[in-house]
Design an enzyme around this catalytic site. Structure first.
Site, short mmCIF file in Angstrom:
data_model
loop_
_atom_site.label_atom_id
_atom_site.label_comp_id
_atom_site.label_asym_id
_atom_site.label_seq_id
_atom_site.Cartn_x
_atom_site.Cartn_y
_atom_site.Cartn_z
N SER A 56 7.50 -19.91 83.55
CA SER A 56 6.99 -18.48 83.21
C SER A 56 5.53 -18.53 83.88
CB SER A 56 7.12 -18.20 81.92
OG SER A 56 8.18 -18.03 81.51
N GLU A 80 19.94 -23.93 79.65
CA GLU A 80 18.92 -23.53 78.49
C GLU A 80 19.47 -22.54 77.57
OE1 GLU A 80 15.39 -21.45 79.60
OE2 GLU A 80 13.99 -22.27 78.17
N GLU A 87 15.99 -8.50 76.55
CA GLU A 87 16.38 -7.46 77.54
C GLU A 87 17.07 -7.93 78.87
OE1 GLU A 87 13.66 -7.80 76.02
OE2 GLU A 87 13.54 -6.27 74.69
#
Length: 389
Positions: free
Chosen positions: A111, A226, A359
């Site tokens: 990220s 993950e 989402e």
């Protein structure tokens, strides 16, 4: 198979008395005997057996030195399956053994401040430099980065192609010059996570995982592992936060009300459905290739944990709002069971973000599991360098 494996385990423990050996030497011997993760290939800590045989192995090694999966979750849950899936033989031999024994801790550098849910939009650059790469950029929300020896890194190697096709996947040496780690303090007061800044950090090309430009595919292998690691673990009935809430319910009748009874029962049933589904998912992983079903388990885990911690705080009223410890610290793991309800309530908010936002997971389930039409993407065929940022 069970009898042969039992004989192997008995012989190993007879030859390697855990009480008479250094823990690290015991773990190294266990890896070399193929008894680390038995579904891995021979020579890489395994015996090529079905994954379910691991339960028999763990039962035999109960009480012996552990490689502490709680302090190296990214290494064991994400790096190892990725290295096994796309790494070269040299890379497997180099990284898997010290990873499994706990000698090397791993972190994940995916990220970025401008690319979280839209991971493929990341801007950290890796530029070819002879037989290696020079990396510049910033990553964020990186668990274990302050302790890790190695990092899984996705970086942009070609800005002239659409964003998903211009990424490559590397293993970064976190101890080299040009890598700076800064703590990020969270809503709980702790700093589990970090920011990582890379300034002219060097990566030899031999530390690239997969082909140049194939980073998105490799990253998805890691992310599926993950999600299975977070949400797909087969756990005992009434474990985790639900077990703590059920215990309070049984021992403190003054907290009970008809409405609370209905909510607890609903949470209990959802937890049991999630637990049984996780067991099925675990069994389906016998081939060692996690599928998109792991996204559903991670989504269910996050929503259930948040709903249960919400209920716990409401059930305990003022007591639930007390906070036990606000001192800044850097824990080795998330301690849901050892802290108070206030901590659990705040920490659970991250469950719908870490390991893929809810989402994004719903998109994956819709498109890859249910086969629904894909979301309209206006940036699909546009070179990354031409996208507005």
């Amino acid at each position: 198979m069970a009898q042969v494996l039992d004989e192997l385990l008995t012989r190993f423990l007879a030859d390697h008395d855990p009480a008479a050996m250094e823990p690290l030497e015991f773990l190294r011997a266990r890896y070399d005997a193929g008894l680390a993760w038995v579904h891995f290939p021979e020579g890489h800590g395994g015996l090529g057996l079905p994954r379910e045989a691991q339960r028999q192995v763990e039962a035999a090694f109960k009480g012996t030195p552990s490689n502490r999966p709680d302090v190296n979750p990214i290494g064991l849950g994400m790096a190892a399956p990725t290295i096994l899936a796309v790494g070269t033989e040299e890379q497997r031999e180099r990284w898997l053994r010290p990873l499994w024994t706990g000698e090397d801790l791993w972190c994940q550098l995916f990220s970025e401040p401008g690319a979280g849910s839209d991971l493929a939009g990341l801007a950290t650059r890796a530029v070819r430099d002879g037989d290696g790469w020079i990396v510049n950029g910033q990553k964020v929300w990186n668990s274990m980065a302050h302790k890790a020896r190695w990092a899984l890194l996705v970086a942009r190697t070609d800005p002239d192609v659409p964003k998903h096709r211009g990424l490559s996947y590397f293993v970064l040496d976190m101890h080299q010059p040009g890598v700076e780690v800064r703590p990020l303090r969270q809503i709980t007061g702790e700093a589990e996570f970090n920011e990582v800044f890379m300034t002219d950090a060097h990566i030899p090309d031999t530390d690239r995982l997969g082909d140049v430009g194939a980073g998105w595919m490799v990253a998805n292998t890691t992310l599926m592992s993950e999600r299975v690691s977070i949400g797909g673990q087969a756990v005992p009935r009434e474990s985790g936060v639900l077990g703590l809430v059920a215990e309070a319910w049984r021992e403190r009748p003054e907290l009970r009300s008809p409405g609370a009874h209905d909510r607890l029962l609903s949470l209990w049933v959802k937890a049991e459905v999630t637990r049984q589904t996780a067991r099925r998912l675990s069994q389906s992983l016998a081939a060692g290739k996690p599928g998109p079903e792991g996204s559903g388990m991670k989504l269910a885990f996050g929503e259930l944990n948040q709903a249960t911690t919400d209920f716990e705080v409401e059930l305990l009223a003022e007591e639930g709002l007390r906070y036990d410890e606000w001192t800044m610290r850097r824990p080795d793991s998330v301690d849901f069971a050892g802290r108070g309800p206030g901590y659990r309530y705040l920490r659970a908010k991250g469950n719908s973000i870490e390991g893929g936002t809810s989402e994004i997971l719903r998109n994956i389930i819709a498109e890859r599991v249910l086969g629904l039409p894909g979301e309209h993407r206006v940036d699909k065929d546009i070179p990354w360098k031409d996208l507005p940022r």
